[in-house]
Write a protein that holds these residues in place. Structure first.
Motif, mmCIF file in Angstrom:
data_model
loop_
_atom_site.group_PDB
_atom_site.id
_atom_site.type_symbol
_atom_site.label_atom_id
_atom_site.label_comp_id
_atom_site.label_asym_id
_atom_site.label_seq_id
_atom_site.Cartn_x
_atom_site.Cartn_y
_atom_site.Cartn_z
ATOM 1 N N ASP A 177 0.769 -1.313 0.031
ATOM 2 C CA ASP A 177 0.131 0.027 0.038
ATOM 3 C C ASP A 177 0.718 1.257 -0.015
ATOM 4 N N GLN A 178 1.988 1.415 0.872
ATOM 5 C CA GLN A 178 2.881 2.218 0.607
ATOM 6 C C GLN A 178 3.424 2.394 -0.620
ATOM 7 N N ALA A 179 3.767 1.500 -1.327
ATOM 8 C CA ALA A 179 4.491 1.950 -2.651
ATOM 9 C C ALA A 179 3.471 2.232 -3.461
ATOM 10 N N MET A 180 2.273 1.692 -3.604
ATOM 11 C CA MET A 180 1.067 2.279 -4.572
ATOM 12 C C MET A 180 0.865 3.565 -4.251
ATOM 13 N N LEU A 181 0.781 3.859 -2.901
ATOM 14 C CA LEU A 181 0.245 5.245 -2.611
ATOM 15 C C LEU A 181 1.550 6.326 -3.284
ATOM 16 N N ARG A 237 12.392 4.379 -3.251
ATOM 17 C CA ARG A 237 12.554 3.230 -2.033
ATOM 18 C C ARG A 237 11.444 2.349 -1.851
ATOM 19 N N ALA A 238 10.043 2.837 -1.722
ATOM 20 C CA ALA A 238 9.002 2.282 -1.577
ATOM 21 C C ALA A 238 8.758 1.239 -2.702
ATOM 22 N N TRP A 239 8.939 1.609 -3.908
ATOM 23 C CA TRP A 239 8.733 0.715 -4.789
ATOM 24 C C TRP A 239 9.741 -0.424 -4.815
ATOM 25 N N LYS A 240 10.995 -0.243 -4.582
ATOM 26 C CA LYS A 240 12.174 -1.338 -4.541
ATOM 27 C C LYS A 240 11.714 -2.263 -3.423
ATOM 28 N N PRO A 272 -8.652 -2.099 -11.018
ATOM 29 C CA PRO A 272 -8.951 -0.620 -10.894
ATOM 30 C C PRO A 272 -9.712 -0.356 -9.597
ATOM 31 N N GLN A 273 -10.961 -0.975 -9.481
ATOM 32 C CA GLN A 273 -11.658 -0.946 -8.104
ATOM 33 C C GLN A 273 -11.131 -1.231 -7.014
ATOM 34 N N ARG A 274 -10.288 -2.431 -6.972
ATOM 35 C CA ARG A 274 -9.486 -2.739 -5.913
ATOM 36 C C ARG A 274 -8.652 -1.766 -5.483
ATOM 37 N N ALA A 275 -7.764 -1.138 -6.531
ATOM 38 C CA ALA A 275 -6.762 -0.280 -6.342
ATOM 39 C C ALA A 275 -7.342 0.961 -5.691
ATOM 40 N N GLY A 276 -8.587 1.448 -6.060
ATOM 41 C CA GLY A 276 -9.145 2.590 -5.396
ATOM 42 C C GLY A 276 -9.589 2.399 -3.937
#
Length: 350
Positions: A177-181, A237-240, A272-276
């Motif tokens: 969630d941190q990387a996605m945000l 860093r979050a993505w990695k 997409p719905q789940r990502a939101g």
């Protein structure tokens, strides 16, 4: 005009054989080949369309079919009168939101233009329907009726993002969630753009990441994402950290995945719905009462970039907005309304 002599005619350039035939003179074989090319091109174009757009058009068409069934008219009869009646039906009887009705009008027109219908709706008819919709909205505003729909997504400003990310947790769910945000904020992503990212779309660079947003509502774009100064909110860093934790190696797999309740990362990507929904849940977890949506990180980036004094051309390079976009103007207004150059009241000496 005199006709060329035989000698002069011999010197004229020969015309290609295909140019000697008008479309009405094509043979059945040529017509069949052209029809096959049209069908293949339509199929290819449909394959490039984002899934959420396809689903929206299908939903719009079902609404139109139901409406036409009630009036007992053909679905191909998109005239000035029927489109206005469609707007009236959606506004008064179904009490749909303004933006929903506007989108459904567009969905019907686009669907009619494509096979198997091939109907080009008169632009004046569409324009008349939209004018009626605007009139209904003005009347509702004059009567002080509450705005329909959920309204615009609240922007996730930088302070909000920092708080939400700090409370994501350190388990595999929190790392994702941190990387996605953070990555979503950095590329001003729509939820479908986040869900559509593949590993091959995210490339390492000595300065950070190059993120190619291939699945987009508009044109694809590549966003250079630099390292952040704050390790807590650094998108690189979050993505990695997520890529290592999720063991993502296949370039054709989704960048952001579903996670089983046991903590096992699944091969399937997020919808997409789940990502939101995950962005909304992260906001609620951080104690926010207003519901952040998949669009909040997008509007948050545009707003914060403008507040930092970034040029609108630099902002649109990240967001993908076209020149003169009214949507981007809306983001600018949030900040510019308090700018000395854009607020005529500031500096008057009141």
């Amino acid at each position: 005009m005199s006709q060329p002599t035989p000698a002069a005619a011999e010197q004229l350039p020969a015309r290609p054989t295909a140019e000697l035939f008008l479309p009405t003179e094509y043979s059945p074989e040529v017509r069949a080949r052209l029809a096959a090319l049209d069908a293949a091109s339509d199929e290819h174009a449909a394959g490039q369309r984002p899934d959420n757009t396809t689903r929206s058009y299908a939903s719009d068409w079902r609404t139109w079919e139901a409406f036409c069934g009630q009036l007992q008219i053909p679905t191909t009869a998109a005239t000035r009168g029927t489109l206005r009646a469609f707007v009236d039906y959606l506004w008064k009887h179904e009490r749909r939101a303004y933006s929903t009705i506007d989108r459904k009008l567009a969905g019907v027109v686009v669907t009619l233009r494509r096979p198997p219908y091939g109907v080009l709706v008169d632009p004046d008819a569409t324009r008349a329907a939209r004018e009626l919709l605007k009139d209904y909205r003005k009347q509702a505003q004059a009567a002080e009726e509450p705005e329909r729909g959920r309204g615009k997504a609240p922007a996730m400003r930088l302070a909000d993002l920092q708080r939400v990310v700090s409370l994501c947790g350190t388990d595999i769910f929190g790392v994702r969630d941190q990387a996605m945000l953070l990555l979503g904020f950095s590329i001003a992503a729509r939820r479908a753009e986040l869900a559509g990212l593949r590993l091959r779309n995210i490339r390492d660079d000595e300065n950070g990441l190059l993120v190619h947003v291939a699945v987009s509502k508009t044109e694809p774009r590549t966003v250079p994402v630099p390292f952040g100064k704050n390790p807590l909110t650094c998108p690189v860093r979050a993505w990695k950290a997520w890529a290592v934790a999720a063991q993502i190696t296949d370039p054709d797999r989704h960048a952001f995945r579903r996670i089983h309740h046991t903590g096992a990362v699944q091969p399937q990507g997020l919808s997409p719905q789940r990502a939101g929904d995950l962005i909304t849940a992260a906001g609620l977890r951080a104690g926010y009462k207003e519901l952040f949506t998949g669009h909040s990180v997008r509007s948050g980036l545009a707003t914060e970039a403008r507040r930092a004094g970034k040029d609108r051309k630099a902002i649109s390079a990240i967001t993908g907005h076209a020149d003169g976009s009214k949507v981007l103007d809306g983001y600018m207004q949030i900040v510019d309304q308090w700018d000395e150059k854009d607020n005529a009241l500031i500096g008057l000496g009141l």
